[in-house]
Design a protein around this motif. Structure first.
Motif, PDB file in Angstrom:
ATOM      1  N   CYS A   5       0.939  -1.026   0.420  1.00 54.16           N
ATOM      2  CA  CYS A   5       0.248   0.091  -0.048  1.00 54.16           C
ATOM      3  C   CYS A   5       0.902   1.190  -0.162  1.00 54.16           C
ATOM      4  O   CYS A   5       1.513   1.379   0.343  1.00 54.16           O
ATOM      5  CB  CYS A   5      -0.656  -0.085   1.283  1.00 54.16           C
ATOM      6  SG  CYS A   5      -1.775   1.288   1.441  1.00 54.16           S
ATOM      7  N   CYS A   8       0.051   2.978   3.986  1.00 51.73           N
ATOM      8  CA  CYS A   8       0.553   2.854   5.240  1.00 51.73           C
ATOM      9  C   CYS A   8       1.697   1.623   5.255  1.00 51.73           C
ATOM     10  O   CYS A   8       2.325   1.122   5.693  1.00 51.73           O
ATOM     11  CB  CYS A   8      -1.318   1.760   5.151  1.00 51.73           C
ATOM     12  SG  CYS A   8      -1.149   0.547   4.940  1.00 51.73           S
ATOM     13  N   CYS A  21      -4.421  -0.132   0.233  1.00 52.79           N
ATOM     14  CA  CYS A  21      -4.816  -1.561   0.813  1.00 52.79           C
ATOM     15  C   CYS A  21      -6.513  -1.487   1.053  1.00 52.79           C
ATOM     16  O   CYS A  21      -7.176  -1.702   1.486  1.00 52.79           O
ATOM     17  CB  CYS A  21      -3.925  -1.785   1.590  1.00 52.79           C
ATOM     18  SG  CYS A  21      -4.569  -0.611   3.646  1.00 52.79           S
ATOM     19  N   CYS A  25      -6.998   4.451   2.947  1.00 50.09           N
ATOM     20  CA  CYS A  25      -5.442   4.604   2.237  1.00 50.09           C
ATOM     21  C   CYS A  25      -5.244   5.120   1.346  1.00 50.09           C
ATOM     22  O   CYS A  25      -4.815   6.099   0.973  1.00 50.09           O
ATOM     23  CB  CYS A  25      -5.080   3.461   2.463  1.00 50.09           C
ATOM     24  SG  CYS A  25      -4.401   2.975   3.782  1.00 50.09           S
TER      25      CYS A  25
END
Ligand SMILES: [Zn+2]
Length: 116
Positions: A5, A8, A21, A25
């Motif tokens: 991702c 994150c 993800c 996000c």
């Protein structure tokens, strides 16, 4: 191939072309990018406004005056920020911040001018 991702760093499950993800996000990442570009514009506008105030602080006589590079720098002028160039037929280039401009002369002297 495992993808992570962009926001994150968590491993992404599912489609290969996914970049985040979760929706959370994706939104967080996009908000950050937008904020950065807004900050960039704001910072440049602030620099231009500051430069304009510096040029405007010199009283002009018949639309122009002279000063030195040192005085401009002392007042906080930043030579990296201008809005446009104006080159005369003779090939002299003036550097403008909106309607106030400067022309570098010899010996660190500068001519400040106001466009008619
Ligand atoms: Zn994530």
């Amino acid at each position: 191939m495992k993808k992570k991702c962009l926001e994150c760093g968590a491993e992404i499950m599912g489609r290969v072309d996914k970049k985040y993800c979760s929706d959370y996000c994706r939104n967080a990442y996009n908000n950050k990018v937008n904020k950065d570009s807004k900050n960039l514009v704001r910072n440049i506008n602030n620099r231009l406004r500051k430069n304009y105030r510096v040029l405007d602080s010199f009283p002009l006589r018949e639309g122009k005056t002279r000063t030195t590079r040192t005085r401009l720098l002392d007042k906080g002028f930043d030579f990296d920020f201008i809005t446009n160039l104006y080159t005369t037929k003779k090939g002299t280039t003036y550097y403008f911040v909106y309607d106030l401009g400067y022309l570098p002369l010899d010996n660190d002297q500068y001519m400040i001018v106001k466009r008619e």
